[in-house]
Write an enzyme that holds these catalytic residues in place. Structure first.
Site, PDB file in Angstrom:
ATOM      1  N   ASP A  55      -5.979 -13.145  19.141  1.00  0.00           N
ATOM      2  CA  ASP A  55      -4.956 -12.521  18.438  1.00  0.00           C
ATOM      3  C   ASP A  55      -3.856 -13.649  18.084  1.00  0.00           C
ATOM      4  OD1 ASP A  55      -6.210  -9.875  18.453  1.00  0.00           O
ATOM      5  OD2 ASP A  55      -4.721  -9.572  20.166  1.00  0.00           O
ATOM      6  N   TYR A 111     -10.293 -14.318  30.964  1.00  0.00           N
ATOM      7  CA  TYR A 111      -8.825 -14.185  30.442  1.00  0.00           C
ATOM      8  C   TYR A 111      -7.919 -14.576  31.411  1.00  0.00           C
ATOM      9  CZ  TYR A 111     -10.242 -13.022  25.475  1.00  0.00           C
ATOM     10  OH  TYR A 111     -10.782 -12.887  24.202  1.00  0.00           O
TER      11      TYR A 111
END
Length: 269
Positions: A55, A111
């Site tokens: 994003d 992540y």
């Protein structure tokens, strides 16, 4: 020949990794560099694939892309970096099979979220994170269009305190839009004592319980690694790694100076 690259980038200046019209993106800069060097004519003709989109504002240490090229001698990090902005850099490459797909062939993604750690109870976060491991419906932890399956499997969540920071590592096969950042929001709420584990279990049962939560800020999230079943033979470019380190040391210094300036501005002394 088909080539894969490991890319790192600082996502702050970009509207995400995936190319979009009229805004700056990581792929937009990458495609421009590859075309300028004559490595590819277009992403479509080169059968370009990417391990996954990030994003706006999200960073990456090891984003993986792959493409076909008839100029493999130019498809190396130091050549590609000459056409990229300093906030994006390739640092390793590999020759891969012609059918290699950077997204579909990935078996897991890792992540890491970094946040201020002073106000959180790390024990509560660790206990709550155990409830998220395994296969669950993460509809309450995502933004979806209502058609895509929201069932996902998480392999591991680790939370630790590092100085004044809390670091949360999340590993799974694939993730929904905003999923990691919403998981971080949920865990931070539990770490603050605002919510408890019973609430988290309810959040994992969207058929009977629905609640919208805001994703944690994008600037704390980094795609750390993409794992593949096949053992790819990566060639690190030490010059590119060293050069990126030098550039980022300058950024670190400037941020430290700016942090001190801000402290002085609010100290009223």
């Amino acid at each position: 020949m088909r080539v894969a690259l490991k890319l790192a980038y600082i996502g702050t200046e970009f509207h995400g990794s995936q190319i979009q019209p009229n805004v700056e993106t990581v792929e937009g800069e990458l495609f421009k560099a590859l075309r300028n060097l004559g490595i590819i004519e277009s992403p479509k003709s080169a059968n370009y694939t990417c391990a996954g989109r990030t994003d706006a504002g999200v960073h990456a240490l090891e984003q993986i892309v792959a493409f076909d090229t008839d100029k493999p001698n130019l498809a190396i990090p130091r050549a590609i970096n000459s056409e990229l902005p300093p906030t994006i850099w390739a640092w390793a490459h590999a020759e891969v099979p012609l059918d290699f797909d950077a997204r579909r062939d990935a078996v897991s993604r890792h992540y890491r979220y970094v946040m201020s750690g002073e106000e959180y109870n790390i024990s509560r976060i660790r206990e709550a994170s155990k409830l998220l491991i395994g296969t669950h419906d993460f509809e309450n932890f995502s933004r979806t269009d209502g058609e895509k399956s929201t069932i996902r499997t998480l392999e591991r969540i680790n939370a630790r305190v590092d100085g004044e920071l809390t670091k949360i590592d999340v590993v799974g096969h694939s993730f929904l839009w905003n999923m990691v950042r919403k998981i971080v929001t949920a865990l931070s709420m539990i770490g603050k004592g605002v919510r408890d584990n019973d609430w988290l279990l309810q959040m994992l049962n969207p058929d009977i319980y629905e609640e919208g939560i805001e994703p944690a800020p994008a600037y704390g999230l980094t795609l750390m690694k993409v794992n593949y079943k096949e053992n790819l033979r990566w060639v690190d470019d030490n010059y590119s790694i060293r050069r990126a380190g030098e550039q980022n040391q300058k950024r670190i210094l400037s941020h430290r100076v700016m942090a001190e300036v801000l402290e002085e501005l609010i100290s009223h002394e």
